[in-house]
Design an enzyme around this catalytic site. Structure first.
Site, mmCIF file in Angstrom:
data_model
loop_
_atom_site.group_PDB
_atom_site.id
_atom_site.type_symbol
_atom_site.label_atom_id
_atom_site.label_comp_id
_atom_site.label_asym_id
_atom_site.label_seq_id
_atom_site.Cartn_x
_atom_site.Cartn_y
_atom_site.Cartn_z
ATOM 1 N N ASP A 49 33.687 17.253 45.094
ATOM 2 C CA ASP A 49 33.600 16.493 44.415
ATOM 3 C C ASP A 49 34.425 16.308 43.370
ATOM 4 O O ASP A 49 35.138 17.509 43.109
ATOM 5 C CB ASP A 49 32.069 16.121 44.009
ATOM 6 C CG ASP A 49 31.709 14.614 43.643
ATOM 7 O OD1 ASP A 49 32.624 13.678 43.696
ATOM 8 O OD2 ASP A 49 30.553 14.389 43.746
HETATM 9 C C1 BGC Z 1 31.613 11.005 43.472
HETATM 10 C C2 BGC Z 1 31.847 11.032 44.878
HETATM 11 C C3 BGC Z 1 33.176 9.978 45.120
HETATM 12 C C4 BGC Z 1 34.235 10.461 44.112
HETATM 13 C C5 BGC Z 1 35.446 9.936 44.486
HETATM 14 C C6 BGC Z 1 32.744 11.126 42.422
HETATM 15 O O1 BGC Z 1 32.533 10.578 41.193
HETATM 16 O O2 BGC Z 1 30.390 11.793 43.015
HETATM 17 O O3 BGC Z 1 30.723 10.709 45.507
HETATM 18 O O4 BGC Z 1 33.345 10.346 46.470
HETATM 19 O O5 BGC Z 1 33.927 10.655 43.201
HETATM 20 O O6 BGC Z 1 35.339 8.459 44.106
#
Ligand code: BGC
Length: 746
Positions: free
Chosen positions: A296
């Protein structure tokens, strides 16, 4: 514009690569490769045998790995920045504007991976001058219990991703709803692993069929936003495997996603993105997952440890998986084989999803066709919770007037925020955490269904005025909302902004009040006895208003059922209070001895196996609305249960439509395991959505896989049936199961 800038930079890069590696000049003439259709012709087989699409993704990936330089390999292991915060440099212009991108290997025909968040539609489209269809939220879509609808959901997103220049989706959230106040509950698929895994799996399967890499996330136990980067989820192995991990396992089996995104939080003392047990022992070994794990965003915490644990790709930048990784390889702390395994997995997913053979080309989708899909999914997603005295469906011929009450009911329907947020038409990139209301407006949609009938609107800001309108109307429809978003949790499950008081006042003025809830999770309803109707519309997406109006007026019958239990109060939850990070002095010692530094507080999921309805069943707690519950405008009768043991066990029964309307009944099958198995009272083991005309009845067969009747043996590893007496229960919700058959199984 972006296309051309990106393309020019891509060519510049390629020339740089060629200049740096003269030995590969044989591939001159290929700079356009990533932009042109599949090149599987015999002429290419000689120079690029991996372009032969008849070979398996594994064979193709292995061939490419052999050709790659160390720098090219490292280049695949990390992102190059997120739109809005891309470090300046030679690669900046290559971004398509999404959440991340990974450099390809142009000389070998390996395209750039362009990632976009696509939970319920493609994100950030406005910034690119584009437009995306917003589907109902993921939780809403799970309420359809319809794998085919999930497939249409994924296919739509896959198509729109490609049309906007992306070849990888970051959608696919499937963490179980252990914590209903979690601000991302709307992005997930509810509380049951079989339902959640089946829905997400079908979504990903059909998304990838459009030639984008699919992703399932956030692995694992990412169940609250409060302190998400420092919370350590504690859960025992058996509970983990049978609940939260099972949803992922099923989703991966069905959807075969190219990628799994590890979560921010820790699990049992280790951050998910460097958790060897989760990434290697479970995902890659036990489940044989051939794809890659990406972190993540900024969820990577180390180089050597994370790599050894099984993290393949760091997003969105290269803090641990760029130069530091290269150094570790050159210094021998990370072996060549380990590096190659990461690279091979990423390439394998690219070949398997078809992003190499079918390079992305921007195009315009059929907007109206996608709207139709969004509407039909919304119609299958909204749940009728209460319908006293058949206040619904509304019959304009029998009404004098309709009151529509509620903030924004005259402008749109609310949507879920954070990285899932889809831009509404006409907007520029909305704030990351701002309430976004999607047109059309319920008011207009209701007016369109009641031509000639006075339909008056009141925002509810003055409850007395709203009540006065309700009093002089035949029926009052109150729109109530609960906005949720990534980056926040709800303090409780009550509707905010004094909406409960508004509903009470309106219902007092006119008991023929129907409440339409637009929420991302369960809501408490202190006014439930006073109103005649309740519809859970969730976050309805681009066509939510039209779908809702069609349901309210009975042009379409309700068929959806709840994928989460609605409790009576927070006191009934396994965790009555949400745990938040401790306030600690800077430099203070880590709060959890023995755990990864940076994990500061534990959330002990000691309810274990008892997630959702399993908790309320085991604790014998009454609920507001049970898991699997949803009304219809017709009625159904269940009969003739016959279970044949076997692998799978076959559960046969008959469902009859005993009402006067055509409908689709979600017939649910549960099993109670032998007492010695030590399980909650029952678990969902299958279901079937049966479409029936009035008076029609049909025999339904549900195959129940042996794993659905097994328990996870953490000592021995693997799933085992407990010999003894099993009870199969069939009916219309987890608390309405008229058919029952007991049998001995082993
Ligand atoms: C989130 C993810 C997301 C990523 C990219 C993170 O803050 O937890 O689910 O895919 O950002 O935007």
């Amino acid at each position: 514009m972006i296309v051309f800038r990106g393309f020019a930079a891509f060519r510049r890069l390629l020339h740089m690569a060629l200049a740096a590696a003269p030995a590969v000049i044989v591939v001159v003439g290929a700079p356009l490769l990533a932009q042109t259709p599949a090149q599987n012709g015999p002429g290419f087989n000689g120079q690029r045998p991996w372009m032969n699409a008849t070979l398996s993704p594994d064979q193709r990936a292995a061939m490419v790995v052999q050709q790659m330089t160390l720098d090219e390999k490292i280049g695949l292991l990390h992102g190059l920045g997120q739109a809005g915060s891309i470090p300046p440099g030679p690669y900046a212009a290559l971004s398509n504007g999404g959440a991340g991108f990974v450099l390809g290997v142009a000389r070998l025909g390996i395209p750039i991976i362009q990632m976009s968040d696509a939970a319920y539609g493609v994100r950030s489209s406005a910034m690119n001058g584009r437009y995306s269809t917003a589907l109902p939220s993921n939780l809403a879509a799970a309420s359809s219990w319809d794998p085919e609808a999930a497939c249409r959901y994924g296919a739509l997103i896959g198509r729109e991703l490609r049309a906007q220049g992306y070849n990888m989706s970051l959608g696919g959230g499937v963490d179980l709803a252990r914590e209903l106040r979690d601000g991302r509950t709307f992005e997930y698929q509810g509380e049951d692993p079989l339902l959640a895994g089946t829905m997400v799996g079908n979504r990903v399967k059909c998304e990838q069929a459009q030639h984008v890499i699919g992703d399932i996330k956030h692995y694992a136990v990412n169940d609250q936003e409060s302190g998400r980067n420092e919370v350590n989820a504690i859960i025992d192995e058996r509970a983990l495997r049978e609940t939260d991990l099972l949803a992922f396992q099923i989703g991966i089996e069905i959807g075969k996603p190219g990628a799994v995104m590890c979560a921010y939080n820790g699990v049992n003392g280790e951050f998910s993105c460097q958790n060897k047990h989760l990434l290697t022992e479970v995902l890659k070994r036990d489940w044989d997952f051939p794809g890659f794990v990406l972190s993540d965003w900024n969820g990577t915490h180390s180089t050597i440890k994370a790599s050894a644990a099984g993290l393949d790709n760091e997003e969105p930048t290269a803090i641990f998986y760029g130069d530091a990784f290269k150094k570790a390889v050159l210094g021998g702390q990370i072996s060549q084989a380990e590096l190659d395994d990461h690279v091979r997995r990423i390439l394998r997913s690219e070949f398997a999803a078809g992003i190499v053979d079918y390079p992305v080309r921007k195009s315009v989708v059929d907007v109206e066709a996608d709207f139709k899909i969004a509407r039909s999914i919304a119609e299958q997603s909204m749940v009728l919770l209460k319908n006293r005295d058949r206040v619904l469906p509304l019959d304009s011929a029998k009404l004098r007037s309709i009151a529509v009450i509620g903030e924004h009911a005259d402008s749109g329907m609310i949507s879920g925020g954070g990285s899932a947020q889809v831009d509404p038409p006409g907007s520029y990139e909305p704030l990351w955490q701002a309430q976004v209301w999607f047109p059309g407006a319920p008011l207009q949609a209701i007016r369109a269904c009641a031509p000639g009938l006075p339909v008056e609107f009141n925002s509810g800001s003055d409850p007395a005025a709203a009540a006065a309108l309700a009093a002089r109307s035949s029926v009052a429809i109150v729109f109530a909302h609960q906005w949720t978003s990534e980056g926040m949790d709800l303090p409780n499950l009550s509707l905010p902004d004094k909406q409960d008081a508004l509903i009470e006042q309106v219902a007092k003025a006119n008991p023929r009040t129907i409440v339409v809830l637009e929420t991302g999770t369960a809501a408490l309803m202190p006014w439930l006895d006073q109103v005649s109707g309740v519809v859970e519309a969730w976050y309805g997406g681009s066509k939510g208003a039209d779908a809702l109006a069609a349901l309210l007026f009975g042009k379409v019958n309700f068929s959806a059922k709840l994928p989460i239990t609605f409790p009576r109060s927070e006191a009934d939850l396994p965790h009555p209070h949400l745990l938040t990070p401790p306030v600690r002095r800077e430099g203070a010692a880590p709060a959890i001895p023995g755990a990864d530094a940076g994990l500061t507080f534990n959330v002990d999921y000691n309810e274990g196996l008892k997630v959702g309805y399993k908790w309320y069943d085991a604790e014998k707690k009454p609920v507001l609305f049970p898991f699997g519950f949803g009304l219809s405008y017709t009625t159904y009768r269940y009969s003739d249960l016959k279970v044949t043991p076997g692998k799978p066990a076959m559960v046969r029964f008959t469902v009859a439509n005993t009402g006067s309307r055509e409908g689709a009944e979600i017939a649910e099958v549960y099993a109670a395991l032998p007492a010695s198995a030590g399980e909650p009272p029952k678990r969902l083991v299958g279901w079937s959505k049966v479409h029936l005309k009035p008076g029609e009845s049909r025999e339904v067969t549900v195959a129940v896989d042996a794993r659905e009747l097994s328990v996870y043996d953490s000592a021995g590893g693997g799933w085992k049936m407990t010999p003894g007496s099993y009870t199969f229960l069939v009916g219309s919700s987890s608390r309405d199961l008229p058919l029952k058959q007991e049998m001995s199984l082993r």
